[in-house]
Design a protein around this motif. Sequence first.
Motif, mmCIF file in Angstrom:
data_model
loop_
_atom_site.group_PDB
_atom_site.id
_atom_site.type_symbol
_atom_site.label_atom_id
_atom_site.label_comp_id
_atom_site.label_asym_id
_atom_site.label_seq_id
_atom_site.Cartn_x
_atom_site.Cartn_y
_atom_site.Cartn_z
ATOM 1 N N ARG A 134 47.110 55.969 13.883
ATOM 2 C CA ARG A 134 46.765 56.514 12.569
ATOM 3 C C ARG A 134 47.660 57.708 12.229
ATOM 4 O O ARG A 134 48.093 57.862 11.084
ATOM 5 C CB ARG A 134 45.288 56.931 12.555
ATOM 6 N N ARG A 135 47.963 58.535 13.223
ATOM 7 C CA ARG A 135 48.799 59.722 12.973
ATOM 8 C C ARG A 135 50.190 59.346 12.488
ATOM 9 O O ARG A 135 50.728 59.985 11.570
ATOM 10 C CB ARG A 135 48.902 60.542 14.269
ATOM 11 N N PRO A 139 49.828 57.963 4.748
ATOM 12 C CA PRO A 139 48.584 57.666 4.035
ATOM 13 C C PRO A 139 48.706 56.351 3.262
ATOM 14 O O PRO A 139 49.697 56.117 2.566
ATOM 15 C CB PRO A 139 48.442 58.864 3.091
ATOM 16 N N PHE A 190 39.971 53.963 10.248
ATOM 17 C CA PHE A 190 40.655 53.004 9.378
ATOM 18 C C PHE A 190 39.649 52.370 8.425
ATOM 19 O O PHE A 190 38.480 52.180 8.761
ATOM 20 C CB PHE A 190 41.345 51.922 10.216
ATOM 21 N N ARG A 218 43.550 49.792 6.773
ATOM 22 C CA ARG A 218 44.365 50.821 6.109
ATOM 23 C C ARG A 218 44.061 52.191 6.673
ATOM 24 O O ARG A 218 42.928 52.521 7.019
ATOM 25 C CB ARG A 218 44.048 50.844 4.612
ATOM 26 N N ARG A 219 45.111 53.023 6.726
ATOM 27 C CA ARG A 219 44.892 54.449 6.952
ATOM 28 C C ARG A 219 44.563 55.090 5.615
ATOM 29 O O ARG A 219 45.324 54.968 4.665
ATOM 30 C CB ARG A 219 46.140 55.112 7.518
#
Length: 220
Positions: A134-135, A139, A190, A218-219
Amino acid sequence: MAARRRSVPEAVHHPVFARCYARFAPAVDERAGIGAHRTELLAPLSGRVVEVGAGSGLNFGRYPAAVREVVAVEPEPLLRRAARDAAARAAVPVSVVPGVAEELPLDSGAFDAAVVSLVLCSVRDPERALAEIRRVLRPGGRLCFYEHVRAGGTAMAFTQRTLDRTVWPHLFGGCHTARDTVAAIGAAGFTEVSLRRLRVPERGLPTPVSAHVLGSARRP
């Protein structure tokens, strides 16, 4: 490639499993129908992609032309060498770097998409690995996953838990058969998780790794 300026330890070493995987996985993929699932997983991708746990590079030849670059992270030295050979034959630019999923040697927000395929079963800390994925996503970036997961039936789920506590991880490079990967993806923050469940192979007796999921998230 944007990378953090720090050394990445060689933290994973499964030489016997790696040799067997590099030799036999391509044939197993095609016989079990996994190759088609890999193609379906990668088909929607574009832009800059990070592949976490690239193994011997079985995905590299399946990336669509819309992908601008793939940065493939692989911790196992023998598999990483095989992946670099596969990268040289790929139609899209692929660079293979050392690193573990729990501490990706990559900048935050640097990728449009992340790919994990038959990987989250074997990472030491799935929660931390998903946090790292995720990092490094921007976005709105997309996580595409194809994983074997905990079985739905009581008997097979019990078998999976027993194997995970005993011989399976030792024989198969740290693999665990009973992880609830879909729940872990949601718990990692997520959203828009969509998936379909698969049985691999479609016919014949089920195995402890027959329950698969293919999907994306999705993030935020």
